[in-house]
Design a protein around this motif. Structure first.
Motif, PDB file in Angstrom:
ATOM      1  N   GLU A  98       0.852  -1.185   0.000  1.00 39.27           N
ATOM      2  CA  GLU A  98       0.000   0.000   0.000  1.00 39.27           C
ATOM      3  C   GLU A  98       0.889   1.237   0.000  1.00 39.27           C
ATOM      4  N   ASP A  99       0.694   2.126   0.949  1.00 41.50           N
ATOM      5  CA  ASP A  99       1.366   3.418   0.904  1.00 41.50           C
ATOM      6  C   ASP A  99       2.860   3.295   1.216  1.00 41.50           C
ATOM      7  N   VAL A 100       3.597   4.298   0.785  1.00 46.62           N
ATOM      8  CA  VAL A 100       5.031   4.418   1.055  1.00 46.62           C
ATOM      9  C   VAL A 100       5.255   5.791   1.676  1.00 46.62           C
ATOM     10  N   ASP A 117      -2.065   0.704   6.171  1.00 48.07           N
ATOM     11  CA  ASP A 117      -2.473   1.105   4.824  1.00 48.07           C
ATOM     12  C   ASP A 117      -1.756   2.389   4.416  1.00 48.07           C
ATOM     13  N   ASN A 118      -1.980   3.470   5.166  1.00 49.04           N
ATOM     14  CA  ASN A 118      -1.339   4.739   4.821  1.00 49.04           C
ATOM     15  C   ASN A 118      -0.248   5.079   5.831  1.00 49.04           C
ATOM     16  N   ALA A 119       0.698   5.884   5.383  1.00 51.74           N
ATOM     17  CA  ALA A 119       1.832   6.241   6.235  1.00 51.74           C
ATOM     18  C   ALA A 119       2.252   7.668   5.954  1.00 51.74           C
ATOM     19  N   ALA A 120       2.715   8.345   6.996  1.00 52.11           N
ATOM     20  CA  ALA A 120       3.229   9.710   6.838  1.00 52.11           C
ATOM     21  C   ALA A 120       4.202   9.977   7.976  1.00 52.11           C
TER      22      ALA A 120
HETATM   23 CA    CA Z   1       0.168   8.578   2.408  1.00 51.83          CA
END
Ligand code: CA
Ligand code: FEO
Ligand code: CA
Ligand code: CA
Length: 639
Positions: free
Chosen positions: A434-436, A525-528
């Motif tokens: 999913e996200d990077v 799923d998402n990353a920041a």
């Molecule tokens: Ca993201």
């Protein structure tokens, strides 16, 4: 994206995004359903989660852990409402149907139309980008709208009764919204009404195709014999921003919208992307081009990364074909120290791949006219992991197996069928990448592997070493150091597993959090990253939420030092929502999150949802919304 389990069209499409739901002796859903429906009646009209306490109290309540994050983790439990850690507040900024453009009519569930929706905030918000106009107090907020679920949007909806107008509403509810937002002296964010910069991008917005596949024979249609102009974007999941201030919108599960017949010349290529004979969300109800029997190349015009300039309301979005065609979860853009631009993107499907694009040209921040077409020329590579490292293998026509003997006539073919090209190159099949997120301080690259219930002992590989990976893991990639710092364009990276996720209570699962971990999570799923270099992960657990009484939410941790992988939950989404889009203002004092598909559980409908967040009005279904999370005292989040 989460999929309803009992969906009638399920059998026709290969679901990419399905959590596993092993039966238990007493399904938690039954217990939770009773408890939640009772809570539903007790809950007041909300949209605001607030847990006020003085800064001193916040510090006193913070436990003495090794983490640099001082808040006390939320308890892991489902609720019909959102929840936020003590000392923080969470305010809804905008909901599905709220006005974006001037003249937007007020929204009501029984008063929907495609024309209205095209001026209102779309459905199922996902990626968020904050683009400063005045630092961290006023800015543009780009929000993706991933997908629509008729059964949650339209009263009395059934598969049999769906209409062309509903399909048109869905087309208008996908894409993106661009808002101007500002923060008042009290800290509250609001959408600036009638901003001249506000914009809606939909599945009908005219766009151009650029890069090596533009004009390709397989991109030409009756409406566009040149293969260079396409209407709209579909299933915009995560995304990215570029150093020159444009927004990247990733087209993920584009396959769900097309009817793709058997025994056509392109059928094998369609099936590799999950296109089924009967669309899960049949937009052919509204427009013939979504019927591939009539317009066989239309689906080849989706599955790309779209770039647009948010500061020019008249700019034409561009599909950048050099970045390849697959189910782009996101498009995480990094300016390499040598000026080349690097974009990381996962292809979110079980056993699909992690990709990287490196531009040929170099970005000159001081040069005139932004970056122009920098994303149109470069090398698309795919990740091959081994025990010692990862090698980025380029997908170049004529090299290795990417030849006419294997059906590739040019680089356009390689990009249009990037998945098949990567198969032949020997890419490492991943557990749904999913996200990077890239830590700008160290250059470390974090990849969310959300889960894979089909891995099996015979298909393990070094980077995906779990036989039944029901809860996902996070990889930590390390580019080598060059004279300018981390070299994101290098051929070989190092890598490690940052954390194996999941509930610690389950025998044999053995997640690998910090020993003093405070909040387990699953299906990253998402990353920041926040401005202080801490990693924030949001999750998408689908039906597993109800089984485990554990919501999706936002989890922060340090990536190094004594607090490494010590997760704390800052924000919990309401039941059956996944959490997406986390984006910090540059000062780190606000994090925006996107609450996607609240109330969309098994058996839920528009009329009988599992929550009516955020309005808690008995006549209003749940509404996907963007939420601003802040510390009540206005200090930076986490400190
Ligand atoms: Ca993201
Ligand atoms: Fe749209 Fe892969 O999440
Ligand atoms: Ca997901
Ligand atoms: Ca996602």
């Amino acid at each position: 994206m989460s999929l309803l389990k009992d969906w009638p069209a399920r059998a026709t499409a290969e679901p990419e995004d399905v959590g596993v739901n092993p039966t238990t002796s007493e399904p938690f859903v039954a217990i939770a359903g009773r408890r939640l429906s009772r809570r539903l009646f007790l809950a007041g009209a909300s949209g605001l989660a607030v847990s006020l306490s003085s800064p001193a109290q916040v510090r006193a309540d913070a436990d003495a852990s090794d983490s640099t994050l001082t808040y006390r983790s939320l308890p892991i439990q489902l609720s019909v409402d959102q929840a936020v850690a003590q000392g923080y507040r969470a305010d809804v900024l905008i909901r599905w149907g709220d006005p974006v453009l001037g003249g937007a009519p007020s929204w009501a569930v029984e008063r929907q139309s495609a024309d209205a929706q095209a001026r209102q905030f779309g459905y199922n918000n996902d990626f968020i980008a904050y683009l400063p106009l005045e630092g961290s107090r006023r800015g543009l907020l780009h929000v993706n709208h991933e997908y629509c679920e008729g059964v949650m949007m339209f009263p009395g909806w059934t598969v049999e009764s769906r209409t062309a107008e509903q399909a048109r509403i869905e087309m208008a509810a996908m894409g993106g919204s661009l808002l101007e937002i500002e923060q008042s002296d009290t800290g509250l964010w609001r959408v600036v009404p009638q901003s001249p910069l506000a914009r809606r991008i939909t599945a009908s917005t005219p766009m151009t195709l650029s890069g090596p596949a533009a004009g390709h024979r397989r991109l030409r249609t009756h409406a566009d014999p040149e293969g260079r102009r396409v209407l709209g974007t579909l299933n915009n999941c995560a995304g990215g921003t570029t150093p020159w201030g444009t927004v990247l919108m990733a087209e993920e599960n584009f396959n769900y919208y097309f009817d793709a017949p058997a025994n056509a010349p392109e059928t094998a290529a369609w099936r590799r992307y999950g296109l089924a004979e009967r669309a899960r969300y049949p937009l052919s109800l509204a427009e013939e081009r979504f019927d591939l029997a009539r317009e066989p190349n239309e689906a080849n015009r989706f599955g790309w990364v779209v770039e647009y300039d948010p500061r020019d309301p008249n700019s034409t979005p561009t599909k950048r074909t050099a970045l390849g065609r697959f189910k782009h979860e996101g498009a995480t853009c990094v300016l390499n120290g040598d000026g080349r631009v690097v974009v990381y993107s996962g292809d979110d499907e079980r056993f699909d791949y992690l990709y990287r694009f490196v531009s040929t040209g170099r970005y000159d921040a001081g040069g005139p006219g932004g970056a122009g077409d920098l994303l149109d020329a470069g090398i698309l590579s795919v990740a091959v992991f081994d025990d010692d490292g990862l090698v980025w293998r380029p997908l170049i026509f004529g090299e290795g197996p990417l030849t006419p003997e294997n059906g590739f006539r040019d680089q356009g073919d390689v990009l249009i069928e990037a998945r098949r090209a990567a198969d032949l190159i020997g890419a490492t099949p991943m557990d749904r990448p999913e996200d990077v997120a890239v830590d700008s301080r160290t250059g470390r690259v974090f990849v969310m592997l959300t889960n894979n219930n089909r891995r099996g002992a015979d298909r393990l590989n070094p980077a995906n070493p779990y036989v039944e990976n029901l809860h996902g893991h996070v990889l930590d990639l390390t580019p080598p150091q060059a004279s300018w710092g981390p070299d994101h364009a290098a051929e070989r990276f190092g890598w490690d597993v940052f954390v194996k996720a999941g509930p610690p209570s389950v025998a044999n699962l053995a997640p690998t959090y910090h020993p003093d971990n405070q909040a387990w999570f699953a299906s990253p799923d998402n990353a920041a990253f926040d401005p202080q270099g801490r990693l924030w992960v949001s999750t998408d657990r689908g039906g597993d939420q109800q089984r485990d009484n554990a919501p999706d939410g936002l989890f922060g941790c340090d990536i190094s030092g004594p607090g490494r992988a010590l997760f704390k939950m800052l924000y919990a989404a309401p039941v059956d929502a996944e959490l997406t889009g986390q984006e910090f203002t540059p000062d780190g004092r606000t994090v925006f999150v996107a609450v996607q598909h609240p109330g969309e559980g098994d058996g839920s409908t528009c009329d009988t949802p599992s929550t009516r967040w955020p309005d808690f009005d008995p006549s209003t279904p749940p509404r996907p919304s963007v939420v601003a999370v802040r510390r009540a005292d206005g200090e930076p989040i986490g400190n």
